[in-house]
Design an enzyme around this catalytic site. Structure first.
Site, PDB file in Angstrom:
ATOM      1  N   ASP A 153      66.732  38.019  32.609  1.00 43.34           N
ATOM      2  CA  ASP A 153      65.752  38.151  31.506  1.00 43.34           C
ATOM      3  C   ASP A 153      64.494  37.967  31.849  1.00 43.34           C
ATOM      4  OD1 ASP A 153      65.519  35.473  31.306  1.00 43.34           O
ATOM      5  OD2 ASP A 153      65.772  35.408  28.840  1.00 43.34           O
ATOM      6  N   LYS A 155      20.672  40.178  44.063  1.00 39.99           N
ATOM      7  CA  LYS A 155      22.096  40.805  43.627  1.00 39.99           C
ATOM      8  C   LYS A 155      21.983  41.460  42.016  1.00 39.99           C
ATOM      9  CE  LYS A 155      26.279  40.111  43.074  1.00 39.99           C
ATOM     10  NZ  LYS A 155      27.484  39.290  42.954  1.00 39.99           N
ATOM     11  N   ARG A 172      23.767  43.080  39.355  1.00 38.07           N
ATOM     12  CA  ARG A 172      25.087  44.201  38.859  1.00 38.07           C
ATOM     13  C   ARG A 172      25.177  45.724  38.063  1.00 38.07           C
ATOM     14  NH1 ARG A 172      29.909  43.235  40.467  1.00 38.07           N
ATOM     15  NH2 ARG A 172      30.187  41.619  41.384  1.00 38.07           N
TER      16      ARG A 172
END
Length: 298
Positions: A39, A193, A195
């Site tokens: 299970d 950076k 995003r």
């Protein structure tokens, strides 16, 4: 219980780094057996314990591992372990340190309580902390040790001929990049950076002309999708870098990232063995063993 005062336990899928660490510490290494019922429930069986039992378990792909670990903690204590020390070279669920949207958990607090309540000491490497100032803030109820992979990464990079620069793919990599660069006696630079989406970023680098003709180590703590590193490598080659070698602590990425990096002109990517991965080239054993010698002496 073992006659030894200290022993190292691990799981069979991490036998190689666990045995290397046990050998460096001069202690026995034994393995936990995990049985899975039809299970889906699991039953871990721990081997002989010692008063101090070091548990080696890196927590990438963490969900099944965590359940086995929590159940095993009960077994270790019942078998007589008085002190449980978790060595988790990669530590999961640290990124979500605030609720970024209504209805979300603060996963870092949850994992801090679950692990901190069960272990007397927790060691990890290059913990993915941003707004959280220290690892002890994650585990206020127990002892914790935050280690850096910078010394062994720098040692590996010393093999690269005529290395000129160390570069980080974003400002969040500053601490790792700075440590590696200092160890090598080299200057370092950081991309900024923005995003744009889950898999899309925009990068910028000040004074890119200084990259032309240089050999560059692209260093970060963690790589998951690889998008940022691939774009950084592409841009470094576009700036005229003679050679780009990518190196990360935690390899959470699909092996195709290496192919994509080579496709933009880099030498591919190498990682430490914090996470078992085809890119592993750098052993964390020296860093971990140094931090644990006090346990062995005590």
């Amino acid at each position: 219980m073992s006659k030894a005062s200290i022993i190292l336990h691990a799981f069979p899928d991490e036998a190689r780094p666990a045995r290397a660490l046990a050998s460096a510490l001069g202690v026995e290494c034994r393995f936990v057996d995990v049985h899975t019922f039809p299970d889906g429930e699991i039953l871990p069986t721990v081997p002989e314990t010692a008063p101090t039992t070091i548990v080696y378990r890196s927590l990438a792909q963490p969900n099944d591992k965590l359940m086995a670990l929590f159940l095993a903690c009960d077994a270790w204590r019942r078998a007589g372990a008085q002190r449980l020390v978790l060595v988790a070279p990669y530590l999961c669920y640290l990124r979500q340190d605030i609720a970024f949207a209504p209805g979300q958990p603060i996963s870092q607090k949850v994992i801090g309580q679950l692990l901190g309540d069960r272990f007397d000491r927790i060691l990890t490497v290059d913990a993915h902390l941003h707004r959280t100032p220290t690892l002890s803030a994650v585990f206020p109820q127990t002892s914790s040790t935050a280690l850096s992979a910078a010394p062994v990464i720098a040692a590996w990079l010393r093999q690269a001929p005529q290395l000129d620069f160390v570069v980080g793919p974003d400002v969040e990599s500053a601490s790792w990049v700075g440590q590696v660069a200092d160890a090598l006696g080299l200057p370092y630079r950081l991309f900024s950076k923005t995003r744009l989406g889950d898999n899309e970023v925009r990068l910028a680098l000040d004074n890119p002309a200084e990259i032309a003709g240089r050999s560059v180590a692209l260093v970060d703590d963690i790589c998951s999708s690889g998008g940022t590193l691939i774009e950084a490598a592409r841009m470094l080659k576009a700036f005229g870098a003679r050679d780009v070698a990518a190196c990360v602590t935690h390899a959470l990425f699909d092996p195709s990232v290496d192919t994509k990096l080579r496709g933009v002109g880099a030498r591919g990517i190498v990682s430490t063995d914090s996470v078992i991965h085809p890119s592993n080239a750098i052993s964390l054993t020296p860093v971990l063993a140094d931090a644990l010698r006090g346990e062995v002496r005590d």
